[in-house]
Design an enzyme around this catalytic site. Sequence first.
Site, PDB file in Angstrom:
ATOM      1  N   SER A  64     -71.260 -10.149 -33.215  1.00 41.94           N
ATOM      2  CA  SER A  64     -72.235  -9.252 -32.584  1.00 41.94           C
ATOM      3  C   SER A  64     -73.390 -10.036 -31.968  1.00 41.94           C
ATOM      4  CB  SER A  64     -72.804  -8.271 -33.600  1.00 41.94           C
ATOM      5  OG  SER A  64     -71.786  -7.483 -34.164  1.00 41.94           O
TER       6      SER A  64
HETATM    7  N1  SAH Z   1     -70.100  -8.100 -38.573  1.00 45.67           N
HETATM    8  C1  SAH Z   1     -69.372  -8.944 -37.649  1.00 45.67           C
HETATM    9  C2  SAH Z   1     -69.130  -8.267 -36.311  1.00 45.67           C
HETATM   10  C3  SAH Z   1     -67.826  -7.778 -36.306  1.00 45.67           C
HETATM   11  S1  SAH Z   1     -67.096  -6.994 -34.940  1.00 45.67           S
HETATM   12  C4  SAH Z   1     -70.010 -10.286 -37.448  1.00 45.67           C
HETATM   13  O1  SAH Z   1     -71.107 -10.523 -37.965  1.00 45.67           O
HETATM   14  O2  SAH Z   1     -69.419 -11.127 -36.775  1.00 45.67           O
HETATM   15  C5  SAH Z   1     -66.260  -5.732 -35.867  1.00 45.67           C
HETATM   16  C6  SAH Z   1     -65.242  -6.193 -36.859  1.00 45.67           C
HETATM   17  O3  SAH Z   1     -64.725  -5.029 -37.502  1.00 45.67           O
HETATM   18  C7  SAH Z   1     -64.032  -6.903 -36.271  1.00 45.67           C
HETATM   19  O4  SAH Z   1     -63.864  -8.125 -36.922  1.00 45.67           O
HETATM   20  C8  SAH Z   1     -62.878  -5.946 -36.546  1.00 45.67           C
HETATM   21  O5  SAH Z   1     -61.655  -6.597 -36.765  1.00 45.67           O
HETATM   22  C9  SAH Z   1     -63.361  -5.238 -37.782  1.00 45.67           C
HETATM   23  N2  SAH Z   1     -62.733  -3.942 -38.045  1.00 45.67           N
HETATM   24  C10 SAH Z   1     -62.299  -3.009 -37.179  1.00 45.67           C
HETATM   25  N3  SAH Z   1     -61.801  -1.942 -37.825  1.00 45.67           N
HETATM   26  C11 SAH Z   1     -61.926  -2.213 -39.160  1.00 45.67           C
HETATM   27  C12 SAH Z   1     -61.581  -1.502 -40.362  1.00 45.67           C
HETATM   28  N4  SAH Z   1     -61.030  -0.302 -40.320  1.00 45.67           N
HETATM   29  N5  SAH Z   1     -61.859  -2.084 -41.540  1.00 45.67           N
HETATM   30  C13 SAH Z   1     -62.453  -3.317 -41.605  1.00 45.67           C
HETATM   31  N6  SAH Z   1     -62.786  -4.030 -40.507  1.00 45.67           N
HETATM   32  C14 SAH Z   1     -62.526  -3.483 -39.300  1.00 45.67           C
END
Ligand code: SAH
Length: 213
Positions: A64
Amino acid sequence: MEDTYKHKGLRKKLVEEIRKKGIGDERVLSAIEKIPRHFFMDSSFESFAYQDKPFPIGSGQTISQPYTVAYQTELLEVEPKDKVLEIGTGSGYQACVLIEMGARVYTIERYRTLYNKTKKILNKMGYAPKMFYGDGAKGLPSYAPFDKILVTAAASEVPEELLKQLKPGGIMVVPVGTGDTQIMNKIFKNEDGTYNEKSCGYFRFVPLLSNKA
Ligand code: SAH
């Protein structure tokens, strides 16, 4: 992996940029100043690490934007010792920000490859959130309740199961919407089990997907 004076200088600048954009919580800002964001990205993209932008991290996912991380963290009102559940581990950067603020972090990622990769990176850096591979929308019933819940992917609606796992007096921050942008929702769970919701602006997240990959 090296954290040089140059990196530290770039981080200071990034913090000033985020501060100007409206983040006032000094604890959030000092966590961002402390954590080497370039460790979370492939070394060839190091120069992008201290721009206030999201960046691809593989499996079609992104780390992000620092401002968004700071904003969500500020909304969450993290206190030391808070038990925090994060949905969407991704790069692990957000989890580290929460840890630097003294939280006890539980984090779930649905991509096995990302889960494995991030686990290695965090171990190397000495961060140890409790990491889980699975569908975050289901939360972690056996570890519930949580003081705070942070969803870092776009939910089509507020995940009911997560609300249940929030402590009375707790806060959940979740971007909700199916379109290009989502509304950031801050939800308070009252002591009597009712909820208060506040909309906190528009953001853009990758979707919360329900099946594991
Ligand atoms: N918090 C992260 C940003 C992640 S982007 C950071 O600091 O880098 C969102 C993330 O959510 C992605 O890695 C994606 O694979 C994950 N994601 C999507 N759907 C999900 C679900 N149902 N359960 C867990 N993770 C999920």
